[in-house]
Design a protein around this motif. Structure first.
Motif, PDB file in Angstrom:
ATOM      1  N   CYS A   1       0.842  -1.190   0.000  1.00 42.05           N
ATOM      2  CA  CYS A   1       0.000   0.000   0.000  1.00 42.05           C
ATOM      3  C   CYS A   1       0.879   1.242   0.000  1.00 42.05           C
ATOM      4  N   PHE A   2       0.495   2.213  -0.800  1.00 43.07           N
ATOM      5  CA  PHE A   2       1.309   3.400  -1.022  1.00 43.07           C
ATOM      6  C   PHE A   2       0.528   4.652  -0.661  1.00 43.07           C
ATOM      7  N   GLN A   3       1.173   5.541   0.076  1.00 42.18           N
ATOM      8  CA  GLN A   3       0.564   6.844   0.324  1.00 42.18           C
ATOM      9  C   GLN A   3       0.985   7.846  -0.741  1.00 42.18           C
ATOM     10  N   HIS A   4       2.157   7.652  -1.317  1.00 43.08           N
ATOM     11  CA  HIS A   4       2.624   8.526  -2.393  1.00 43.08           C
ATOM     12  C   HIS A   4       2.125   7.938  -3.711  1.00 43.08           C
ATOM     13  N   LEU A   5       1.019   8.470  -4.215  1.00 44.17           N
ATOM     14  CA  LEU A   5       0.347   7.885  -5.369  1.00 44.17           C
ATOM     15  C   LEU A   5       1.220   7.925  -6.617  1.00 44.17           C
ATOM     16  N   ARG A   6       1.886   9.022  -6.808  1.00 47.15           N
ATOM     17  CA  ARG A   6       2.703   9.178  -8.011  1.00 47.15           C
ATOM     18  C   ARG A   6       3.842   8.163  -8.031  1.00 47.15           C
ATOM     19  N   GLN A   7       4.443   7.942  -6.880  1.00 44.10           N
ATOM     20  CA  GLN A   7       5.544   6.993  -6.819  1.00 44.10           C
ATOM     21  C   GLN A   7       5.064   5.573  -7.105  1.00 44.10           C
ATOM     22  N   MET A   8       3.847   5.250  -6.653  1.00 44.99           N
ATOM     23  CA  MET A   8       3.291   3.932  -6.948  1.00 44.99           C
ATOM     24  C   MET A   8       3.181   3.717  -8.452  1.00 44.99           C
ATOM     25  N   VAL A   9       2.658   4.710  -9.155  1.00 38.21           N
ATOM     26  CA  VAL A   9       2.452   4.571 -10.597  1.00 38.21           C
ATOM     27  C   VAL A   9       3.783   4.515 -11.339  1.00 38.21           C
ATOM     28  N   ILE A  10       4.796   5.174 -10.807  1.00 35.80           N
ATOM     29  CA  ILE A  10       6.108   5.167 -11.456  1.00 35.80           C
ATOM     30  C   ILE A  10       6.847   3.853 -11.216  1.00 35.80           C
ATOM     31  N   ASP A  11       6.794   3.337  -9.992  1.00 32.32           N
ATOM     32  CA  ASP A  11       7.668   2.226  -9.607  1.00 32.32           C
ATOM     33  C   ASP A  11       7.063   0.837  -9.786  1.00 32.32           C
TER      34      ASP A  11
ATOM     35  N   PHE B   1       2.577  -2.481 -13.992  1.00 28.18           N
ATOM     36  CA  PHE B   1       1.157  -2.812 -14.055  1.00 28.18           C
ATOM     37  C   PHE B   1       0.647  -2.628 -15.476  1.00 28.18           C
ATOM     38  N   ASP B   2      -0.538  -3.184 -15.718  1.00 25.39           N
ATOM     39  CA  ASP B   2      -1.167  -3.112 -17.038  1.00 25.39           C
ATOM     40  C   ASP B   2      -2.368  -2.181 -17.069  1.00 25.39           C
ATOM     41  N   ALA B   3      -2.977  -1.932 -15.903  1.00 28.11           N
ATOM     42  CA  ALA B   3      -4.164  -1.078 -15.848  1.00 28.11           C
ATOM     43  C   ALA B   3      -4.201  -0.357 -14.513  1.00 28.11           C
ATOM     44  N   LEU B   4      -4.747   0.849 -14.543  1.00 31.96           N
ATOM     45  CA  LEU B   4      -4.893   1.679 -13.345  1.00 31.96           C
ATOM     46  C   LEU B   4      -6.370   1.944 -13.113  1.00 31.96           C
ATOM     47  N   LEU B   5      -6.838   1.643 -11.902  1.00 26.58           N
ATOM     48  CA  LEU B   5      -8.206   1.967 -11.504  1.00 26.58           C
ATOM     49  C   LEU B   5      -8.179   3.237 -10.667  1.00 26.58           C
ATOM     50  N   LEU B   6      -8.783   4.302 -11.193  1.00 29.52           N
ATOM     51  CA  LEU B   6      -8.901   5.555 -10.455  1.00 29.52           C
ATOM     52  C   LEU B   6     -10.225   5.537  -9.702  1.00 29.52           C
ATOM     53  N   ALA B   7     -10.132   5.427  -8.372  1.00 30.10           N
ATOM     54  CA  ALA B   7     -11.321   5.369  -7.530  1.00 30.10           C
ATOM     55  C   ALA B   7     -11.403   6.565  -6.597  1.00 30.10           C
ATOM     56  N   ALA B   8     -10.598   7.591  -6.870  1.00 30.63           N
ATOM     57  CA  ALA B   8     -10.606   8.825  -6.090  1.00 30.63           C
ATOM     58  C   ALA B   8     -10.075   9.937  -6.989  1.00 30.63           C
ATOM     59  N   PRO B   9     -10.511  11.176  -6.779  1.00 28.53           N
ATOM     60  CA  PRO B   9     -10.102  12.259  -7.684  1.00 28.53           C
ATOM     61  C   PRO B   9      -8.703  12.802  -7.425  1.00 28.53           C
ATOM     62  N   GLU B  10      -8.099  12.476  -6.279  1.00 28.09           N
ATOM     63  CA  GLU B  10      -6.808  13.061  -5.942  1.00 28.09           C
ATOM     64  C   GLU B  10      -5.743  12.716  -6.981  1.00 28.09           C
ATOM     65  N   ARG B  11      -5.124  13.758  -7.548  1.00 30.96           N
ATOM     66  CA  ARG B  11      -4.030  13.649  -8.516  1.00 30.96           C
ATOM     67  C   ARG B  11      -4.408  12.811  -9.734  1.00 30.96           C
ATOM     68  N   ALA B  12      -5.679  12.798 -10.075  1.00 36.66           N
ATOM     69  CA  ALA B  12      -6.124  11.977 -11.206  1.00 36.66           C
ATOM     70  C   ALA B  12      -5.439  12.381 -12.503  1.00 36.66           C
ATOM     71  N   ASP B  13      -5.243  13.693 -12.709  1.00 38.15           N
ATOM     72  CA  ASP B  13      -4.613  14.135 -13.954  1.00 38.15           C
ATOM     73  C   ASP B  13      -3.190  13.611 -14.067  1.00 38.15           C
ATOM     74  N   ASP B  14      -2.427  13.742 -13.007  1.00 40.93           N
ATOM     75  CA  ASP B  14      -1.042  13.286 -12.989  1.00 40.93           C
ATOM     76  C   ASP B  14      -0.959  11.773 -13.177  1.00 40.93           C
ATOM     77  N   LEU B  15      -1.748  11.037 -12.405  1.00 43.70           N
ATOM     78  CA  LEU B  15      -1.686   9.580 -12.445  1.00 43.70           C
ATOM     79  C   LEU B  15      -2.135   9.037 -13.796  1.00 43.70           C
ATOM     80  N   ALA B  16      -3.206   9.603 -14.344  1.00 45.26           N
ATOM     81  CA  ALA B  16      -3.708   9.122 -15.633  1.00 45.26           C
ATOM     82  C   ALA B  16      -2.689   9.349 -16.740  1.00 45.26           C
ATOM     83  N   THR B  17      -2.035  10.496 -16.716  1.00 45.07           N
ATOM     84  CA  THR B  17      -1.031  10.779 -17.740  1.00 45.07           C
ATOM     85  C   THR B  17       0.160   9.837 -17.614  1.00 45.07           C
ATOM     86  N   LEU B  18       0.659   9.659 -16.398  1.00 45.24           N
ATOM     87  CA  LEU B  18       1.789   8.753 -16.201  1.00 45.24           C
ATOM     88  C   LEU B  18       1.442   7.330 -16.634  1.00 45.24           C
ATOM     89  N   ALA B  19       0.226   6.890 -16.313  1.00 41.98           N
ATOM     90  CA  ALA B  19      -0.171   5.526 -16.656  1.00 41.98           C
ATOM     91  C   ALA B  19      -0.312   5.339 -18.160  1.00 41.98           C
TER      92      ALA B  19
END
Length: 343
Positions: free
Chosen positions: A50-60, A63-81
């Motif tokens: 479990c990760f509190q730093h969302l961006r680091q999770m997506v970077i490190d 994975f094949d798919a990302l489920l966005l279930a909260a609006p926090e940093r959605a723009d950043d995470l979606a772009t990185l994914a």
């Protein structure tokens, strides 16, 4: 089995994740949430990293798919994914207009599948009405009322209701009007919205939160009227043609989580498409949010259309600029990778 990471945790998420595993072959491998209390519960439920730093999770994490279930940093995470080739799954009732638009824009720009999950809308009755409209456009609603009751907060139900109304209308609405009611104005239990179309169409969506699940639709069309009521896993539909006898049907609702997971699998396989609806739904939802906040009519779609046109012409939107700027932050300035270490 494809690898899925989740951003945002709710205590009732386990059933949906199990359905995605069984019917869409998506195995959760990590969960992220910026709130420590949510991560404690996520770790207890999943036994995963479990990760509190969302961006680091997506970077490190691979994975094949990302489920966005909260609006926090959605723009950043979606772009990185999407830049790394991952597909996006959006839990529609948990994302506000800004998050929905950012995720849809990232998918549009960088490719990959986009699935918007709305299990509440997968009733047999609403599916029947959608199929009817596709088969015979004369049944497209010109004026309709849609009422939704559910145990969830009214704001979450509203996002599903706006999506349903947007898809029932032939054209995107041009204006939204909204009113709210409840003891706490910050968390209303009742929300009423009217969506007006440029062609004169009118949709009225009324939401009742914190109550037993139920759906009711009455629609006037050029071919007659449609009446639908869904409650306790059963949908009753009545079609009243202008020049014929009324036809009544009783339909049993499917397992809506399983049905939504199966639909997600088809999207990931390229057999279905949500991307063409997501940007329009985000634009309408943005207008509804503005109408609620200002208590004034709000126009639909101007900012979203500019974003789409800029994408088509190769421009860069604000969300992408924000990501580009934050991606250059010094490594040492980032938060620790794990809040809770993996077992």
């Amino acid at each position: 089995m494809e690898r899925l990471v989740v951003s945002g945790w709710e205590d009732d998420a386990s059933a949906l994740l199990q359905a995605l595993r069984e019917h869409a072959r998506l195995e959760v491998i990590a969960v992220g949430d910026q709130y420590a209390s949510n991560l404690v519960r996520a770790r207890a439920a999943t036994k995963l990293s479990c990760f509190q730093h969302l961006r680091q999770m997506v970077i490190d994490v691979d994975f094949d798919a990302l489920l966005l279930a909260a609006p926090e940093r959605a723009d950043d995470l979606a772009t990185l994914a999407t830049v790394r080739g991952a597909d996006l799954l959006l839990l529609g009732d948990h994302l506000d207009a800004e998050a929905m638009q950012a995720a849809a824009t990232a998918s549009f720009r960088h490719g990959g599948a986009l699935a918007v999950l709305r299990p509440m809308l997968r009733t047999a009755g609403l599916g029947f009405v959608s199929d009817l409209i596709d088969a015979d456009p004369r049944w497209t609603p010109e004026v309709f009322t849609l009422e939704l009751w559910d145990e969830r907060p009214a704001a979450q139900i509203l996002r599903d209701g706006v999506a349903a109304a947007t898809r029932l209308l032939e054209h995107a609405p041009v204006e939204a009007i909204a009113s709210i009611a409840g003891v706490d104005r910050e968390e209303p239990t009742t929300i009423a919205v009217q969506l007006r179309g440029v062609d004169g169409s009118l949709a009225t969506v009324t939401i009742y939160g914190e109550t037993s699940r139920r759906m009711r639709l009455h629609a006037a069309t050029s071919n007659g009227s449609i009446d639908l009521e869904s409650v306790d896993g059963e949908s009753r539909v009545m079609l009243s043609p202008r020049n014929g006898a009324a036809e009544r049907s009783v339909l049993r609702d499917p397992d809506m989580l399983a049905f939504e997971a199966q639909r997600t699998a088809r999207i990931l396989d390229g057999e279905a498409l949500d991307a063409r609806f997501a940007l329009r739904e985000a634009a309408v939802l943005h207008a509804v949010e503005e109408a609620i906040a200002t208590a004034c009519p709000a126009p639909v779609g101007q900012s979203s259309m500019r974003s789409i046109l800029r994408l088509l012409s190769g421009g860069v939107d604000d969300a992408a600029l924000t990501v580009a700027q934050t991606s250059n932050e010094p490594q040492e300035a980032r938060a620790p990778l794990h809040l809770i270490p993996s077992a």
